[in-house]
Write a protein that holds these residues in place. Structure first.
Motif, PDB file in Angstrom:
ATOM      1  N   CYS A 163       8.201 -16.495   4.345  1.00  0.00           N
ATOM      2  CA  CYS A 163       7.952 -16.895   5.724  1.00  0.00           C
ATOM      3  C   CYS A 163       8.558 -15.887   6.707  1.00  0.00           C
ATOM      4  CB  CYS A 163       8.517 -18.287   5.959  1.00  0.00           C
ATOM      5  SG  CYS A 163       8.224 -18.931   7.603  1.00  0.00           S
ATOM      6  N   ASN A 164       9.769 -15.467   6.434  1.00  0.00           N
ATOM      7  CA  ASN A 164      10.444 -14.508   7.313  1.00  0.00           C
ATOM      8  C   ASN A 164       9.717 -13.167   7.351  1.00  0.00           C
ATOM      9  OD1 ASN A 164      12.339 -16.494   7.681  1.00  0.00           O
ATOM     10  ND2 ASN A 164      13.945 -15.476   6.504  1.00  0.00           N
ATOM     11  N   VAL A 165       9.255 -12.702   6.189  1.00  0.00           N
ATOM     12  CA  VAL A 165       8.527 -11.432   6.136  1.00  0.00           C
ATOM     13  C   VAL A 165       7.257 -11.524   6.977  1.00  0.00           C
ATOM     14  CG1 VAL A 165       7.145  -9.971   4.589  1.00  0.00           C
ATOM     15  CG2 VAL A 165       9.500 -10.548   3.991  1.00  0.00           C
ATOM     16  N   ARG A 166       6.553 -12.619   6.855  1.00  0.00           N
ATOM     17  CA  ARG A 166       5.334 -12.804   7.647  1.00  0.00           C
ATOM     18  C   ARG A 166       5.672 -12.797   9.141  1.00  0.00           C
ATOM     19  NH1 ARG A 166       1.265 -17.546   6.304  1.00  0.00           N
ATOM     20  NH2 ARG A 166       1.387 -16.415   4.365  1.00  0.00           N
ATOM     21  N   ASP A 167       6.733 -13.490   9.522  1.00  0.00           N
ATOM     22  CA  ASP A 167       7.129 -13.525  10.932  1.00  0.00           C
ATOM     23  C   ASP A 167       7.520 -12.147  11.450  1.00  0.00           C
ATOM     24  OD1 ASP A 167       6.658 -16.242  11.073  1.00  0.00           O
ATOM     25  OD2 ASP A 167       8.785 -16.805  10.922  1.00  0.00           O
ATOM     26  N   VAL A 168       8.279 -11.406  10.663  1.00  0.00           N
ATOM     27  CA  VAL A 168       8.711 -10.071  11.094  1.00  0.00           C
ATOM     28  C   VAL A 168       7.508  -9.152  11.286  1.00  0.00           C
ATOM     29  CG1 VAL A 168       9.905  -7.981  10.286  1.00  0.00           C
ATOM     30  CG2 VAL A 168      11.061 -10.188  10.206  1.00  0.00           C
ATOM     31  N   ALA A 169       6.505  -9.307  10.460  1.00  0.00           N
ATOM     32  CA  ALA A 169       5.323  -8.458  10.567  1.00  0.00           C
ATOM     33  C   ALA A 169       4.414  -8.860  11.720  1.00  0.00           C
ATOM     34  CB  ALA A 169       4.548  -8.494   9.258  1.00  0.00           C
ATOM     35  N   HIS A 170       4.245 -10.160  11.925  1.00  0.00           N
ATOM     36  CA  HIS A 170       3.231 -10.620  12.867  1.00  0.00           C
ATOM     37  C   HIS A 170       3.772 -11.103  14.214  1.00  0.00           C
ATOM     38  CE1 HIS A 170       0.240 -10.090   9.789  1.00  0.00           C
ATOM     39  NE2 HIS A 170       0.979 -10.805   8.956  1.00  0.00           N
ATOM     40  N   SER A 171       4.997 -11.544  14.250  1.00  0.00           N
ATOM     41  CA  SER A 171       5.583 -11.973  15.527  1.00  0.00           C
ATOM     42  C   SER A 171       7.085 -11.723  15.501  1.00  0.00           C
ATOM     43  CB  SER A 171       5.264 -13.437  15.815  1.00  0.00           C
ATOM     44  OG  SER A 171       5.708 -14.266  14.756  1.00  0.00           O
ATOM     45  N   PRO A 172       7.464 -10.453  15.442  1.00  0.00           N
ATOM     46  CA  PRO A 172       8.890 -10.111  15.341  1.00  0.00           C
ATOM     47  C   PRO A 172       9.627 -10.419  16.644  1.00  0.00           C
ATOM     48  CG  PRO A 172       7.615  -8.147  15.758  1.00  0.00           C
ATOM     49  CD  PRO A 172       6.626  -9.264  15.551  1.00  0.00           C
ATOM     50  N   PRO A 173      10.940 -10.530  16.553  1.00  0.00           N
ATOM     51  CA  PRO A 173      11.729 -10.660  17.781  1.00  0.00           C
ATOM     52  C   PRO A 173      11.409  -9.478  18.709  1.00  0.00           C
ATOM     53  CG  PRO A 173      13.102 -11.048  15.849  1.00  0.00           C
ATOM     54  CD  PRO A 173      11.781 -10.547  15.350  1.00  0.00           C
TER      55      PRO A 173
ATOM     56  N   ARG B 164      12.205  -3.499  11.729  1.00  0.00           N
ATOM     57  CA  ARG B 164      11.267  -4.345  10.991  1.00  0.00           C
ATOM     58  C   ARG B 164      11.087  -3.833   9.566  1.00  0.00           C
ATOM     59  NH1 ARG B 164       6.346  -4.467  15.058  1.00  0.00           N
ATOM     60  NH2 ARG B 164       5.352  -5.643  13.390  1.00  0.00           N
ATOM     61  N   LYS B 165      10.908  -2.531   9.419  1.00  0.00           N
ATOM     62  CA  LYS B 165      10.741  -1.953   8.077  1.00  0.00           C
ATOM     63  C   LYS B 165      12.007  -2.114   7.246  1.00  0.00           C
ATOM     64  CE  LYS B 165       7.001   1.234   8.996  1.00  0.00           C
ATOM     65  NZ  LYS B 165       6.489   2.585   8.855  1.00  0.00           N
ATOM     66  N   ASP B 166      13.162  -1.945   7.870  1.00  0.00           N
ATOM     67  CA  ASP B 166      14.436  -2.151   7.169  1.00  0.00           C
ATOM     68  C   ASP B 166      14.546  -3.586   6.659  1.00  0.00           C
ATOM     69  OD1 ASP B 166      15.191   0.480   7.655  1.00  0.00           O
ATOM     70  OD2 ASP B 166      16.593  -0.039   9.274  1.00  0.00           O
ATOM     71  N   TYR B 167      14.105  -4.545   7.477  1.00  0.00           N
ATOM     72  CA  TYR B 167      14.149  -5.944   7.059  1.00  0.00           C
ATOM     73  C   TYR B 167      13.252  -6.165   5.842  1.00  0.00           C
ATOM     74  CZ  TYR B 167      14.007 -10.922   6.737  1.00  0.00           C
ATOM     75  OH  TYR B 167      14.122 -12.183   6.250  1.00  0.00           O
ATOM     76  N   LEU B 168      12.053  -5.612   5.871  1.00  0.00           N
ATOM     77  CA  LEU B 168      11.129  -5.787   4.758  1.00  0.00           C
ATOM     78  C   LEU B 168      11.712  -5.211   3.469  1.00  0.00           C
ATOM     79  CD1 LEU B 168       7.718  -4.944   6.479  1.00  0.00           C
ATOM     80  CD2 LEU B 168       8.750  -7.197   6.092  1.00  0.00           C
ATOM     81  N   GLU B 169      12.343  -4.054   3.574  1.00  0.00           N
ATOM     82  CA  GLU B 169      12.966  -3.429   2.399  1.00  0.00           C
ATOM     83  C   GLU B 169      14.107  -4.295   1.864  1.00  0.00           C
ATOM     84  OE1 GLU B 169      15.660   0.482   1.542  1.00  0.00           O
ATOM     85  OE2 GLU B 169      13.896   0.749   2.818  1.00  0.00           O
TER      86      GLU B 169
ATOM     87  N   GLN C 294       0.979  -6.791   2.733  1.00  0.00           N
ATOM     88  CA  GLN C 294       0.248  -6.889   3.997  1.00  0.00           C
ATOM     89  C   GLN C 294       1.154  -6.522   5.164  1.00  0.00           C
ATOM     90  OE1 GLN C 294      -1.140 -10.927   4.005  1.00  0.00           O
ATOM     91  NE2 GLN C 294      -2.668 -10.542   2.408  1.00  0.00           N
ATOM     92  N   SER C 295       2.397  -6.945   5.101  1.00  0.00           N
ATOM     93  CA  SER C 295       3.352  -6.695   6.187  1.00  0.00           C
ATOM     94  C   SER C 295       3.805  -5.252   6.229  1.00  0.00           C
ATOM     95  CB  SER C 295       4.568  -7.608   6.030  1.00  0.00           C
ATOM     96  OG  SER C 295       4.159  -8.957   6.058  1.00  0.00           O
ATOM     97  N   SER C 296       3.747  -4.571   5.103  1.00  0.00           N
ATOM     98  CA  SER C 296       4.203  -3.178   5.039  1.00  0.00           C
ATOM     99  C   SER C 296       3.244  -2.227   5.742  1.00  0.00           C
ATOM    100  CB  SER C 296       4.376  -2.762   3.573  1.00  0.00           C
ATOM    101  OG  SER C 296       5.422  -3.505   2.995  1.00  0.00           O
ATOM    102  N   ARG C 297       2.111  -2.721   6.152  1.00  0.00           N
ATOM    103  CA  ARG C 297       1.135  -1.882   6.854  1.00  0.00           C
ATOM    104  C   ARG C 297       1.433  -1.836   8.347  1.00  0.00           C
ATOM    105  NH1 ARG C 297      -3.224  -5.121   3.785  1.00  0.00           N
ATOM    106  NH2 ARG C 297      -3.122  -4.162   1.752  1.00  0.00           N
ATOM    107  N   LEU C 298       2.681  -1.921   8.701  1.00  0.00           N
ATOM    108  CA  LEU C 298       3.072  -1.908  10.121  1.00  0.00           C
ATOM    109  C   LEU C 298       2.717  -0.602  10.786  1.00  0.00           C
ATOM    110  CD1 LEU C 298       6.633  -3.476   9.791  1.00  0.00           C
ATOM    111  CD2 LEU C 298       4.554  -4.613  10.509  1.00  0.00           C
TER     112      LEU C 298
END
Length: 92
Positions: free
Chosen positions: A39-49, A57-62, A88-92
């Motif tokens: 859920c957090n990964v999806r949020d960071v990718a699509h509606s980040p703070p 954002r990339k650091d969080y995903l890693e 999907q989220s890594s395509r930022l």
């Protein structure tokens, strides 16, 4: 209690602790961690703070991926869903 961060630690220590702690968590706690991180990964990718730039954002995903590595072997379907969400989220 297994999935709650120790707020007495610094942010860096809490992040490191999450990576290490997943290795010894119960399967039930690992399933919760898998769902939460997905859920957090999806949020960071699509509606980040608003104040999170692309690097953060990339650091969080890693980091999230490292946390989930400790949960592997618990629930194949959730792990696959996390992997798909991360990809999907890594395509930022």
């Amino acid at each position: 209690a297994e999935v709650t961060d120790d707020k007495s630690l610094s942010k860096a220590e809490r992040k490191k602790d999450q990576i290490e702690h997943t290795l010894t968590m119960t399967n039930r706690a690992k399933v919760i961690k898998l769902a939460d991180k997905t859920c957090n990964v999806r949020d960071v990718a699509h509606s980040p703070p608003e104040d999170w730039d692309l690097k953060r954002r990339k650091d969080y995903l890693e980091w999230a991926s490292k946390v989930i590595n400790g949960c592997r072997g618990t629930n194949e379907r959730l792990e696959l869903f996390f992997d798909e969400t991360l990809q999907q989220s890594s395509r930022l």
